[in-house]
Design a protein around this motif. Structure first.
Motif, PDB file in Angstrom:
ATOM      1  N   PRO A 161      -5.827  -3.973  -0.642  1.00 15.29           N
ATOM      2  CA  PRO A 161      -7.136  -4.424  -1.137  1.00 15.29           C
ATOM      3  C   PRO A 161      -7.114  -5.924  -1.378  1.00 15.29           C
ATOM      4  N   SER A 162      -8.232  -6.482  -1.814  1.00 14.83           N
ATOM      5  CA  SER A 162      -8.324  -7.899  -2.125  1.00 14.83           C
ATOM      6  C   SER A 162      -7.209  -8.317  -3.075  1.00 14.83           C
ATOM      7  N   PRO A 164       0.822  -1.214   0.000  1.00 13.02           N
ATOM      8  CA  PRO A 164       0.000   0.000   0.000  1.00 13.02           C
ATOM      9  C   PRO A 164       0.855   1.263   0.000  1.00 13.02           C
ATOM     10  N   ASN A 207      -8.646  -9.514  -6.499  1.00 12.47           N
ATOM     11  CA  ASN A 207      -9.119  -8.436  -7.362  1.00 12.47           C
ATOM     12  C   ASN A 207      -7.964  -7.593  -7.898  1.00 12.47           C
ATOM     13  N   LEU A 208      -6.985  -7.337  -7.028  1.00 12.72           N
ATOM     14  CA  LEU A 208      -5.860  -6.513  -7.454  1.00 12.72           C
ATOM     15  C   LEU A 208      -5.005  -7.257  -8.483  1.00 12.72           C
ATOM     16  N   THR A 217       0.019  -9.453  -2.144  1.00 12.40           N
ATOM     17  CA  THR A 217      -0.233  -8.199  -1.426  1.00 12.40           C
ATOM     18  C   THR A 217       0.336  -8.336  -0.022  1.00 12.40           C
TER      19      THR A 217
END
Length: 320
Positions: free
Chosen positions: A185-186, A178, A189-190, A210
């Motif tokens: 985020p997910s 981040p 999805n990312l 992530t």
């Protein structure tokens, strides 16, 4: 002890015990060609700490003595800047151990590293590359001007060597951090968004990881200076999910610093938090050659909430 440790030492985080040891993560030194704002190691071009040849041989002896360890995870700084980087990889590969190189991508363009990508490909080293965003402005803001363009060139070069290409056996993972004191985020999805945007640049990769920013070292100091440390810790604590405890990386990983001392994870290493929270200040890897660490306690502090918040976080990405 790092400046943020007094803010993290008192904790109500639940106790953790080790499972089977499968991964050794070795920090080859704090020297790096970049200075990133989210870096929990405070790495940079002026750091001089580098693992020496004798300590490298200690790491190899540990791998030989612990055959259940199947993965050697190399980090830094820029681990490639250690003069014994290639020797360690070659010797570990001879032992049948999978090697991961945590690469910042731009190192592939530095003078003296022109053949690095080819070496990694020949050795079938798995590359986990930091690319904190698919947008140029965001990457350059976090890592320095021109880093995004250099990273794109490096990714094209790795793709040309088969990295990220299906069936090649050469694995290329990307890492997202981040931009500030927020949870990632997910991951699913990312990853889809990364594939869409990077695909437009003809860049392929295997997986996106992530990773939550830890409130220690450079990032922790930034939070303190901006008066956001306690707000961020509140976010991590309020986002705690107990189901993530079963798969936190410290249960199956041992972290080794550039001097050969062992810790429960890379973050504990940066906080100088002793292995297992024992009374002994430091344990050298040579003391663990024949030791079974299973069921041993893990040293904990308040930063552990970073690994269990939301979807969870580890060096291999989200836990949930």
């Amino acid at each position: 002890m790092h400046a943020t440790f007094p803010l993290l030492q008192a904790t109500d985080f639940p106790p953790i015990h080790r499972a089977k040891l499968t991964t050794v993560q070795v920090n080859l030194g704090y020297l790096c060609n970049q200075t990133c704002v989210h870096c929990h190691v405070n790495a940079g071009p002026k750091r001089t700490e580098l693992m020496g040849k004798e300590t490298v041989t200690h790491v190899l002896a540990f791998l030989h003595a612990q055959p259940q360890v199947r993965t050697l995870d190399l980090t830094g700084g820029a681990p490639e800047m250690n003069p014994h980087f290639r020797y360690l990889i070659s010797e570990a590969s001879e032992l049948g151990v999978k090697v991961i190189d945590r690469c910042n991508l731009t190192i592939l363009e530095e003078p003296g590293y022109e053949d690095l990508a080819e070496f990694l490909a020949t050795q079938q080293v798995e590359i986990t590359a930091s690319l904190p965003c698919y947008l140029e402005d965001n990457v350059d803001r976090q890592r320095g001007n021109g880093v995004f363009e250099a990273s794109v060139r490096a990714l094209h070069r790795l793709n040309a060597l088969g990295y990220g290409r299906q069936g090649s056996g050469r694995v290329l993972n990307l890492v997202y951090n981040p931009q500030g004191p927020v949870l990632p985020p997910s991951q699913q999805n990312l990853e889809a968004a990364y594939r869409e945007h990077l695909g437009e640049m003809d860049i392929a990769f295997d997986h996106l990881f992530t990773i939550t920013n830890m409130p220690i070292a450079r990032f922790g100091s930034t939070l303190v200076s901006k008066g956001k440390f306690h707000d961020y810790m509140r976010l991590l604590r309020e986002s705690y999910r107990p189901e993530n405890l079963d798969t936190v990386m410290c249960r199956g990983l041992l972290s080794v610093d550039w001097q050969g001392f062992a810790y429960d994870c890379d973050f504990n290493q940066m906080l100088h938090l002793p292995l297992g929270a024992g009374s002994k200040p430091r344990t050298h890897i040579t003391e663990l050659l024949g030791k079974d660490l299973q069921d041993e306690p893990v040293a904990i502090a308040d930063h552990c909430y970073g690994c269990t918040a939301g979807q969870g976080s580890s060096c291999g990405g989200a836990l949930a």
